[in-house]
Scaffold this motif. Structure first.
Motif, PDB file in Angstrom:
ATOM      1  N   GLU A  93       0.844  -1.191   0.000  1.00 58.65           N
ATOM      2  CA  GLU A  93       0.000   0.000   0.000  1.00 58.65           C
ATOM      3  C   GLU A  93       0.880   1.241   0.000  1.00 58.65           C
ATOM      4  O   GLU A  93       1.940   1.262   0.626  1.00 58.65           O
ATOM      5  CB  GLU A  93      -0.905   0.031   1.231  1.00 58.65           C
ATOM      6  N   SER A  94       0.401   2.262  -0.682  1.00 59.26           N
ATOM      7  CA  SER A  94       1.103   3.544  -0.720  1.00 59.26           C
ATOM      8  C   SER A  94       0.720   4.368   0.508  1.00 59.26           C
ATOM      9  O   SER A  94      -0.192   4.020   1.253  1.00 59.26           O
ATOM     10  CB  SER A  94       0.695   4.317  -1.977  1.00 59.26           C
ATOM     11  N   GLU A  95       1.389   5.488   0.660  1.00 56.13           N
ATOM     12  CA  GLU A  95       0.961   6.511   1.610  1.00 56.13           C
ATOM     13  C   GLU A  95      -0.248   7.218   0.995  1.00 56.13           C
ATOM     14  O   GLU A  95      -0.458   7.178  -0.220  1.00 56.13           O
ATOM     15  CB  GLU A  95       2.082   7.523   1.847  1.00 56.13           C
ATOM     16  N   PHE A 132      -0.041   7.080  -8.608  1.00 54.12           N
ATOM     17  CA  PHE A 132       0.839   6.406  -7.647  1.00 54.12           C
ATOM     18  C   PHE A 132       1.865   5.582  -8.420  1.00 54.12           C
ATOM     19  O   PHE A 132       1.525   4.925  -9.402  1.00 54.12           O
ATOM     20  CB  PHE A 132       0.045   5.459  -6.743  1.00 54.12           C
ATOM     21  N   PHE A 184       5.021   2.648  -7.855  1.00 50.28           N
ATOM     22  CA  PHE A 184       5.683   1.644  -7.018  1.00 50.28           C
ATOM     23  C   PHE A 184       6.876   1.157  -7.823  1.00 50.28           C
ATOM     24  O   PHE A 184       6.735   0.872  -9.013  1.00 50.28           O
ATOM     25  CB  PHE A 184       4.751   0.467  -6.728  1.00 50.28           C
ATOM     26  N   THR A 227       6.775   4.399  -4.165  1.00 52.68           N
ATOM     27  CA  THR A 227       6.726   3.496  -3.014  1.00 52.68           C
ATOM     28  C   THR A 227       7.604   2.284  -3.328  1.00 52.68           C
ATOM     29  O   THR A 227       7.485   1.689  -4.401  1.00 52.68           O
ATOM     30  CB  THR A 227       5.276   3.046  -2.744  1.00 52.68           C
TER      31      THR A 227
END
Length: 131
Positions: free
Chosen positions: A70-72, A83, A85, A97
């Motif tokens: 999970e991201s912030e 987002f 990753f 992330t």
């Protein structure tokens, strides 16, 4: 007999009205999600992008095989959100992330956008490119 049919018809109409008004409304402007992923021998990279989003804060969650990350939380910009990753240190230092190089399993990743109340507002699964 007509009285019984009329009473039954009225009762059924009332029940249907309650049922139909309790269903969630379908929004023609529902959130859209795009998940792109890339697997290399020494790298895993995933992006989760949303548009038509209601303003607010969201997290992105990615799942591949048994791997979950999970991201912030992040705020929308207009009606969009993005987002990233990555297992590349260079990309992590610029805001992605961190995920492991072996994060992508089976060549597929499921991405979710989750609102502040914890509800998944959009989800899709993508097949990853392999380089």
């Amino acid at each position: 007999m007509k009285s019984t049919i009329l009473k039954t018809s009225t009762a059924l109409s009332a029940v249907m009205a309650v049922f139909l008004t309790s269903l969630p409304a379908t929004d023609a402007n529902a959130a859209n999600i795009r998940v792109k992923c890339e697997k290399r021998a020494d790298r895993s990279k995933v992006s989760v992008d949303g548009n038509n989003m209601v303003s607010g804060n969201y997290i992105a969650k990615i799942v591949s095989g048994d791997n979950v990350k999970e991201s912030e939380a992040k705020a929308t910009v207009g009606d969009e959100i993005e987002f990233d990753f990555d297992s590349s240190t260079k990309d992590v230092t610029t805001g992605a992330t961190r995920i492991s190089r072996s994060f992508i399993q089976g060549g597929r990743v499921t991405g979710q956008l989750i609102n502040e109340q914890g509800f998944t507002v959009a989800q899709t699964t993508s097949t990853c490119s392999v380089k």
